[in-house]
Design a protein around this motif. Structure first.
Motif, PDB file in Angstrom:
ATOM      1  N   CYS A   1       0.804  -1.219   0.000  1.00 38.23           N
ATOM      2  CA  CYS A   1       0.000   0.000   0.000  1.00 38.23           C
ATOM      3  C   CYS A   1       0.833   1.264   0.000  1.00 38.23           C
ATOM      4  O   CYS A   1       0.328   2.351  -0.312  1.00 38.23           O
TER       5      CYS A   1
ATOM      6  N   LYS B   1      -0.125   5.568   2.793  1.00 39.96           N
ATOM      7  CA  LYS B   1      -1.378   4.910   3.157  1.00 39.96           C
ATOM      8  C   LYS B   1      -1.341   4.432   4.604  1.00 39.96           C
ATOM      9  O   LYS B   1      -2.307   4.612   5.368  1.00 39.96           O
TER      10      LYS B   1
ATOM     11  N   LEU C   1      -3.678   5.517   7.798  1.00 35.22           N
ATOM     12  CA  LEU C   1      -4.483   4.523   8.509  1.00 35.22           C
ATOM     13  C   LEU C   1      -4.143   4.426   9.989  1.00 35.22           C
ATOM     14  O   LEU C   1      -5.013   4.182  10.828  1.00 35.22           O
TER      15      LEU C   1
ATOM     16  N   ASN D   1      -7.191  -2.399   0.635  1.00 35.45           N
ATOM     17  CA  ASN D   1      -6.370  -1.191   0.715  1.00 35.45           C
ATOM     18  C   ASN D   1      -4.890  -1.462   0.451  1.00 35.45           C
ATOM     19  O   ASN D   1      -4.050  -0.575   0.613  1.00 35.45           O
ATOM     20  N   ARG D   2      -4.578  -2.687   0.049  1.00 33.86           N
ATOM     21  CA  ARG D   2      -3.215  -3.147  -0.260  1.00 33.86           C
ATOM     22  C   ARG D   2      -2.310  -3.196   0.969  1.00 33.86           C
ATOM     23  O   ARG D   2      -1.112  -3.396   0.863  1.00 33.86           O
TER      24      ARG D   2
ATOM     25  N   HIS E   1      -9.401  -2.972   7.897  1.00 35.43           N
ATOM     26  CA  HIS E   1      -9.611  -3.676   6.628  1.00 35.43           C
ATOM     27  C   HIS E   1     -11.103  -3.840   6.389  1.00 35.43           C
ATOM     28  O   HIS E   1     -11.880  -4.017   7.328  1.00 35.43           O
TER      29      HIS E   1
END
Length: 433
Positions: free
Chosen positions: A87, A91, A95, A352-353, A405
């Motif tokens: 991600c 990212k 998060l 979201n990778r 997730h």
């Protein structure tokens, strides 16, 4: 899968990797019921790494593998060993916040270092080569890479040198690229050799590996039970390390990942001089398109070229021809070369990778999935982090478990066509801008 080795007796799907190794002696299938301290589903990098660490700490460990050691993505991947997660750092900072994102980044670098430690400690000969390059095709990608370069140095203490077109062309004889970031700390290896080396080390440490023993279901409880067609293992702790191949054992996990097909091809041996004329410093290379190309040289001086991911669960038509066309865009001087081997496999991507690691059930079932194309180093780290948690040191796993997730939208019926449509947009963007 395509290749002249397709009709051999290898226990592995046809690939140059399978054709260039001597398999380990087969391990028996599970027969009857066993008890263990830890039972692990999957004899890939995650499962073998966790098994090795736990066995060395004195735990009784059983590994259940549906096929053979290293049969899945661990034995078929692109072999590129790089820091970070799929991600990207920005990212993870969004998060979790910058402090936890920095921890995760440092742990990802540890994952690369851990691979070297295991290679050295267990004498694993896996054709390691130093160096990795992220390359830009278009001017906007120069800006993207330079922004990333600044972010890595400023926020993560990880400086990487920028190579302009002239410096890059001195090492990579391709007209396609306009610059790139070079990482001397990353590199590439023969993935199946590494998987078999981990398997050999785990067996030597006392791990019991049962091949041909697909887990059909799991019973949760104070002592989880993993069931196969001909037996079961009752344990204090279970580890689900099958990634995209778990399929139904834990439906809540299955909804969080998407299986994606990815493909690799290998030319015939080109000879040492000709191969080194393509990549003079023997580094691995990857562009930064959404549907990226990645490539490197094999130990016998052939070019290994990867790309052409499939989000539809079907192998693309005319795969060898498509792969050859992509290769010739990178190396026009190989216009007369075709591939001796073309193969593929399935990787797991999260929505979201970001990595999806944690616990389920009674907090005695652990899992790691969602490597999203960054699995060679990350899987070994996951094995250590899960082993730490089982031993009572869960601080690192708790950070990973805080990453939010979501399920892929559309459920089993519609998630694949929705993703195919989304990927079409990203490929169009790569082509036009």
């Amino acid at each position: 899968m395509i290749g002249p080795d397709a009709m051999t007796a290898s226990p592995y799907p046809p690939s140059w990797y399978a054709a260039s190794v001597e398999p380990l002696p087969p391990q028996p299938a599970l027969q009857g019921d066993l008890d263990a301290d830890v039972c692990i589903l999957g004899a890939g990098y995650v499962g073998l790494s966790a098994a090795l660490e736990l066995a060395e700490a004195g735990y009784r460990v059983v590994v259940l593998e549906a096929e053979r050691i290293g049969w899945g993505a661990s034995g078929r991947n692109g072999g590129q060993v790089i820091f970070g997660f799929g991600c990207g750092e920005s990212k993870l900072a969004a998060l979790l916040g910058r402090d936890d994102a920095r921890k995760l980044f440092d742990w990802s670098v540890e994952g690369v270092r851990l691979l070297h430690e295991r290679r050295a400690r267990h004498a694993i000969d896996c054709d390691w080569r130093d160096g990795h390059m992220h390359v830009a095709i278009k001017p906007r990608q120069i800006d993207e890479l330079k922004h990333w370069q600044q972010e890595l140095e400023r926020d993560y203490g990880y400086p990487l040198p920028w190579w302009d077109h002239e410096a890059l062309r001195a090492q990579l004889d391709s007209p396609r690229y306009v610059g790139g970031l070079y990482d001397a700390g990353s590199g590439h290896l023969h993935p199946l050799k590494y998987a078999l080396g981990l398997g050999r080390a785990a067996l030597a440490a006392g791990v019991r590996v049962f091949e041909g023993s697909r887990v059909l279901r799991m019973t949760h409880g104070a002592k989880p039970v993993l069931h196969t067609a001909q037996g079961s293992v009752r344990c204090d702790f279970a580890v689900l390390a099958g990634n995209a191949l778990v399929k139904g054992v834990a439906p809540a996990l299955d909804r969080k990942i998407m299986p994606v097909g990815t493909y690799i091809a290998a030319t015939r041996p080109l000879g040492a001089d000709r191969a080194r004329s393509l990549i003079r410093n023997d580094m691995a290379v990857a562009d930064i398109n959404w549907a990226l190309d990645y490539f490197r040289l094999g130990s016998d001086h052939r070019l290994l070229f990867g790309g052409r991911a499939s989000y539809s669960n079907f192998q693309p038509p005319n795969l060898a021809w498509v792969m050859a066309r992509r290769m010739r865009k990178v190396f026009p001087q190989l216009a007369a070369e075709d591939f001796e081997h073309v193969w593929g496999g399935t990787i797991d991507i999260s929505f979201n990778r970001a990595p999806h690691w944690g616990r389920i059930g009674h907090d005695n079932v652990y899992f790691a999935q969602g490597f999203s194309g960054h699995g060679v180093a990350g899987t070994g780290l996951a094995g250590r982090v899960i082993a730490e948690a089982i031993r009572g040191q869960s601080e690192r796993l708790d950070v990973f478990a805080r990453i939010p997730h979501r399920d892929f939208p559309g459920g089993r019926t519609f998630r694949t066509p929705m993703l195919v449509a989304a990927m079409a947009w990203y490929k169009l963007r790569d082509a036009l801008w």
